[in-house]
Write a protein that holds these residues in place. Structure first.
Motif, PDB file in Angstrom:
ATOM      1  N   UNK A 111       0.855  -1.188   0.000  1.00 42.61           N
ATOM      2  CA  UNK A 111       0.000   0.000   0.000  1.00 42.61           C
ATOM      3  C   UNK A 111       0.889   1.236   0.000  1.00 42.61           C
ATOM      4  N   UNK A 112       0.643   2.143  -0.938  1.00 47.36           N
ATOM      5  CA  UNK A 112       1.333   3.425  -0.950  1.00 47.36           C
ATOM      6  C   UNK A 112       0.571   4.366  -0.022  1.00 47.36           C
ATOM      7  N   UNK A 113       1.218   4.798   1.062  1.00 48.17           N
ATOM      8  CA  UNK A 113       0.580   5.687   2.018  1.00 48.17           C
ATOM      9  C   UNK A 113       0.489   7.086   1.430  1.00 48.17           C
TER      10      UNK A 113
ATOM     11  N   UNK B 193      -4.102   6.376   5.236  1.00 48.83           N
ATOM     12  CA  UNK B 193      -4.893   6.064   4.050  1.00 48.83           C
ATOM     13  C   UNK B 193      -3.922   5.908   2.898  1.00 48.83           C
ATOM     14  N   UNK B 194      -4.284   5.068   1.960  1.00 49.11           N
ATOM     15  CA  UNK B 194      -3.390   4.868   0.833  1.00 49.11           C
ATOM     16  C   UNK B 194      -4.042   4.082  -0.286  1.00 49.11           C
ATOM     17  N   UNK B 195      -3.230   3.807  -1.305  1.00 48.82           N
ATOM     18  CA  UNK B 195      -3.679   3.118  -2.512  1.00 48.82           C
ATOM     19  C   UNK B 195      -2.966   1.776  -2.597  1.00 48.82           C
ATOM     20  N   UNK B 196      -3.726   0.716  -2.857  1.00 47.90           N
ATOM     21  CA  UNK B 196      -3.130  -0.604  -3.058  1.00 47.90           C
ATOM     22  C   UNK B 196      -2.339  -0.572  -4.357  1.00 47.90           C
ATOM     23  N   UNK B 197      -1.071  -0.914  -4.277  1.00 48.64           N
ATOM     24  CA  UNK B 197      -0.226  -0.962  -5.475  1.00 48.64           C
ATOM     25  C   UNK B 197      -0.030  -2.385  -5.980  1.00 48.64           C
ATOM     26  N   UNK B 198       0.055  -3.364  -5.047  1.00 46.83           N
ATOM     27  CA  UNK B 198       0.232  -4.764  -5.440  1.00 46.83           C
ATOM     28  C   UNK B 198      -0.488  -5.644  -4.427  1.00 46.83           C
ATOM     29  N   UNK B 199      -1.004  -6.765  -4.913  1.00 47.34           N
ATOM     30  CA  UNK B 199      -1.553  -7.775  -4.012  1.00 47.34           C
ATOM     31  C   UNK B 199      -0.866  -9.099  -4.304  1.00 47.34           C
TER      32      UNK B 199
END
Length: 118
Positions: A3-5, A71-77
């Protein structure tokens, strides 16, 4: 999951309390938290001294991360992650005493509350 914060929050009072506690000796920590000492004694009576000491040592050896919300954006799972996908916006909040965010790489640890924002 990576997750990119994008935003992070701290509470100065809570963080100061944690920093002050981390500087204390074991006896100092016990004196400042008699409620936890009572819980340890009660647990030792229930499950035994050896098991209780192992649990206490484990808690004391694990660092508590500062900061408790971001809060952040999922970059990889990774494999087995079905609930989230790259591009999802997340709100993450730490439960103190558990493994939290590693601030340098955004890894999520156990017992983290995650809520999808989009």
């Amino acid at each position: 999951m990576l997750v990119e914060t994008t935003a992070s929050l701290v509470s100065a009072g809570t963080e100061k309390m944690l920093v002050d506690l981390s500087r204390k000796s074991l006896v100092g920590k016990a004196r400042s938290r008699p409620d936890l000492v009572k819980k340890v004694i009660d647990k030792a009576k229930r499950v035994g001294v050896a098991s209780t000491l192992q649990k206490v040592r484990s808690k004391l050896e694990n660092p508590i991360p500062l900061g408790y919300s971001c809060a952040g954006i999922v970059r990889k799972v990774g494999d087995g992650v079905d609930e989230f996908q790259a591009g999802d916006w997340l709100k993450l909040s730490n439960e103190y005493g558990s493994i939290g965010l590693n601030g340098s790489n955004g890894r999520i640890g156990w017992r983290r509350k995650i809520n999808k924002l989009n």
